[in-house]
Motif scaffolding. Structure first.
Motif, short mmCIF file in Angstrom:
data_model
loop_
_atom_site.label_atom_id
_atom_site.label_comp_id
_atom_site.label_asym_id
_atom_site.label_seq_id
_atom_site.Cartn_x
_atom_site.Cartn_y
_atom_site.Cartn_z
N ASN A 120 0.74 -1.27 -0.03
CA ASN A 120 -0.09 -0.17 -0.08
C ASN A 120 0.85 1.31 0.01
OD1 ASN A 120 -2.36 -1.42 -0.02
ND2 ASN A 120 -2.89 -1.11 2.15
N ILE A 150 -4.61 -5.27 -6.91
CA ILE A 150 -4.82 -4.02 -7.28
C ILE A 150 -6.25 -3.61 -6.90
CG2 ILE A 150 -5.29 -2.71 -9.64
CD1 ILE A 150 -2.79 -4.40 -10.66
N MET A 153 -6.63 -2.44 -3.22
CA MET A 153 -5.85 -1.09 -2.72
C MET A 153 -6.83 -0.06 -2.75
SD MET A 153 -2.37 -1.82 -4.58
CE MET A 153 -1.38 -0.74 -3.58
N CYS A 156 -4.51 3.06 -5.01
CA CYS A 156 -3.36 2.50 -5.85
C CYS A 156 -2.65 3.53 -6.68
CB CYS A 156 -4.54 1.77 -7.15
SG CYS A 156 -3.25 0.27 -7.90
#
Length: 198
Positions: A120, A150, A153, A156
Motif C-alpha cells: 500500500n 490492485i 488497494m 492505488c
C-alpha cells in the motif's frame, strides 16, 4: 458467457506463451536491457522512492537487472510472494540474486516476509502480464494474484505492466474481476493507456 470468456483467455494465453517460447536468448537479453532502461526512466519520471516489481521467469520480459539496479540506487523494491489463499505477501529486495521457488514454481525472494498490505505504500507498481489492450485492460496468466491486489488497494499508485511489443492488443476478453493498468513498458516504448486510474 463467462465460460466463453475463460475459453478465449485460455486459448490466447497458450498462443502468447508459445510466442514467448520462440524468442532466442539474444532477443530476450536485448529486450531485458531495453525494458530495464525504460523502467529506470519511469521510476525517475514518477520520482518513485518505493516500488513493487516481480522477478521475471526465463520466458518473461526481464526485470531482474532492473531490480538489482533500483536497490543499488537506494529505491525500496517490494517483490511478491504467492500465498495459497490467492493473496500476495511481499519481501524487500536486496542486491543479491538469491531466490527460492514459490507456490507455482515462480522465482520468489528469500527475505523477511511482509503481509499483503505492505504494498500500500509504494509509489509505483510494476506487474507481469500476458497481454494488455489499448484501453489498459490487463490479462494475466490466470491465477488472479495481481487483480486481487490492485482491486483491493484503497489508494492505488500508477500500475505498469511489462510485456513484449507484440502483446499490446486491440482488445482482450475480460471478466468482472480483471483490473486495468495505467500503462505498459515494452522493449521499444513506455505507453500510458488509462491515466484516469491514478
Amino acid at each position: 458467457m463467462s465460460n466463453d470468456v475463460e475459453h478465449a483467455k485460455r486459448a490466447l494465453r497458450a498462443e502468447l506463451r508459445e510466442r514467448r517460447g520462440l524468442l532466442s536468448d539474444a532477443q530476450r537479453e536485448s529486450a531485458a536491457t531495453a525494458i530495464g532502461e525504460r523502467l529506470d526512466a519511469l521510476v525517475d519520471e514518477l520520482d518513485a522512492r518505493s516500488i513493487s516489481c516481480f522477478l521475471s521467469t526465463l520466458t518473461e520480459p526481464g526485470t531482474r537487472e532492473f531490480v538489482t539496479r533500483a536497490v543499488r540506487r537506494g529505491i525500496r523494491v517490494l517483490l511478491p510472494i504467492t500465498r495459497a489463499d490467492g493473496l500476495l505477501d511481499w519481501a524487500v529486495a536486496n542486491d543479491d540474486d538469491e531466490t527460492t521457488e514459490g507456490l507455482h514454481g515462480l522465482p520468489e525472494p528469500t527475505g523477511e516476509v511482509l503481509g499483503p498490505i505492505a504494498v500500500n505504500d509504494v509509489d509505483l507498481m510494476i506487474v507481469p502480464a500476458a497481454a494488455v489492450d489499448r484501453s489498459g485492460m490487463r490479462m494475466g496468466w490466470g491465477r488472479g494474484y495481481f487483480d486481487k491486489t490492485i482491486g483491493s488497494m484503497e489508494k492505488c499508485p500508477p500500475v505498469y505492466a511489462v510485456i513484449y511489443d507484440s502483446e499490446i492488443l486491440d482488445s482482450l476478453p475480460r471478466e468482472v474481476h480483471d483490473q486495468p493498468v495505467n500503462g505498459v513498458v515494452t522493449p521499444s516504448r513506455t505507453l500510458i493507456l488509462s491515466p484516469s486510474r491514478r
